[in-house]
Scaffold this motif. Structure first.
Motif, short mmCIF file in Angstrom:
data_model
loop_
_atom_site.label_atom_id
_atom_site.label_comp_id
_atom_site.label_asym_id
_atom_site.label_seq_id
_atom_site.Cartn_x
_atom_site.Cartn_y
_atom_site.Cartn_z
N GLN A 1 0.82 -1.20 0.00
CA GLN A 1 0.00 0.00 0.00
C GLN A 1 0.85 1.26 0.00
O GLN A 1 1.93 1.27 -0.57
CB GLN A 1 -1.00 -0.05 1.15
CG GLN A 1 -2.01 -1.19 1.00
CD GLN A 1 -2.81 -1.11 -0.29
OE1 GLN A 1 -2.40 -1.63 -1.31
NE2 GLN A 1 -3.96 -0.46 -0.25
N GLN A 2 0.39 2.31 0.68
CA GLN A 2 1.13 3.58 0.68
C GLN A 2 1.82 3.82 2.02
O GLN A 2 1.91 4.94 2.51
CB GLN A 2 0.18 4.74 0.36
CG GLN A 2 -0.50 4.64 -0.98
CD GLN A 2 -1.80 3.86 -0.91
OE1 GLN A 2 -2.67 4.15 -0.09
NE2 GLN A 2 -1.95 2.86 -1.75
N GLY B 1 -2.12 -2.35 -4.97
CA GLY B 1 -3.08 -1.28 -5.21
C GLY B 1 -2.63 -0.39 -6.35
O GLY B 1 -1.56 -0.58 -6.94
N TYR C 1 -3.80 -8.81 -3.03
CA TYR C 1 -2.90 -7.69 -3.28
C TYR C 1 -1.49 -8.18 -3.64
O TYR C 1 -0.89 -7.77 -4.64
CB TYR C 1 -2.80 -6.80 -2.06
CG TYR C 1 -3.79 -5.66 -2.02
CD1 TYR C 1 -4.03 -4.88 -3.15
CD2 TYR C 1 -4.48 -5.34 -0.85
CE1 TYR C 1 -4.93 -3.83 -3.11
CE2 TYR C 1 -5.37 -4.29 -0.80
CZ TYR C 1 -5.60 -3.53 -1.94
OH TYR C 1 -6.48 -2.49 -1.90
#
Length: 299
Positions: free
Chosen positions: A54-55, A77, A284
């Protein structure tokens, strides 16, 4: 190829099918987040590929320019706002993204927070373990108003459950401003489901929160900066809204209990669990590894 997997907080990557697909590669998994650019660059100095969870880690130019061996960045993502894409392009670093996740995990967590809040579940569980018996009275949801700010995939899923509970659902969106004051003032439960970008940053203001009822609950499982800086803590201290349930914070991870929301008795806080369930992690990581291996084979 030396591959570094960043920010796998629960250490789940080695348990996924995606990890097995990297047999023959030298894979190192980091469970913590390194915020200092120099220390992050030192950690990744030998990496030829980085898989970002993710971030959770920022990849600015200051890091990228110190990684001469880096050839690929794979992102779980679709978001790349935390990566200096221009700096990567200048150095020939290939960035691959792995699409969007499913809305169900975050929608489920949203409802877990709502129900835990209105029925005082964390407090009663803790009290029971300490020897006390039932001491609070919860709030039923049937007939109450559920406000959804952002009726996308996750917001729609949350709204569907609200209707199943017999709630009246109202919605507000970026393209449909509607009666903003009425939307905030009428909601018994108000849940945020907007993406974070330049247009939505700080979109929920102190004035919006001041319209809410002293009995209402604000839920945020999207992104913390959707709310004006400092506005939620100040609003909860004033009692409008009366309660909040949040899963996201301005600067993550939150360690050592250092966040003002954690000190408020009317805030229920979880550590960004929205998509943190095994099926989502499997999907993911599988998509990210697939994209990475395709990029490597295309060289």
């Amino acid at each position: 190829m030396r591959i570094a997997v960043l920010d796998d907080y629960p250490g789940v990557f080695p348990e996924t099918a995606a990890f097995a697909r990297l047999g023959g590669h030298d894979v190192t998994v980091f469970r913590d987040t390194e915020r200092d650019p120099d220390r992050l660059a030192a950690r990744l100095r030998d990496a030829e590929a980085v898989l970002l969870t993710q971030q959770r880690s920022r990849f600015p130019r200051a890091v990228i320019e110190k990684l001469p061996k880096l050839r690929f960045i794979a992102q779980t993502g679709a978001h790349t706002s935390h990566i200096d894409v221009e700096a990567c392009a200048e150095r020939g670093i290939v960035i691959v993204t792995a699409g969007k996740g499913t809305p169900s995990a975050t929608a489920e967590l949203t409802w877990a927070l709502i129900l835990a809040s209105v029925r005082h579940i964390p407090f009663e569980v803790r009290a029971l373990k300490e020897g006390a018996w039932q001491s609070t009275v919860g709030t039923g949801l049937r007939g109450k108003t559920l406000g959804i700010y952002g009726l996308g995939r996750i917001g729609t899923a949350v709204a569907d459950v609200g209707r199943a509970f017999g709630m009246k659902v109202t919605a507000l969106g970026r393209q449909n401003a509607g009666d903003r004051e009425s939307f905030f003032a009428s909601a018994d439960v108000l849940s945020l489901h907007l993406p974070l970008n330049d247009a939505t940053r700080g979109i929920v203001t102190a004035a919006d929160l001041a319209w809410m009822k002293p009995t209402s609950l604000l839920v945020n499982t999207s992104r913390a900066p959707l709310i004006e800086p400092g506005a939620l803590v100040a609003a909860l201290e004033k009692g409008r809204p009366g309660f909040a349930a949040v899963d996201v914070y301005e600067d993550e991870p939150v360690l050592g209990g250092e966040h003002p929301l954690l000190r408020l008795p009317n805030a229920l806080c979880t550590p960004h669990l929205g998509y943190a369930e095994m099926g989502t992690y499997e999907a993911y990581y599988d998509a990210a590894v697939d994209a990475l291996l395709r990029a490597v084979s295309a060289e």
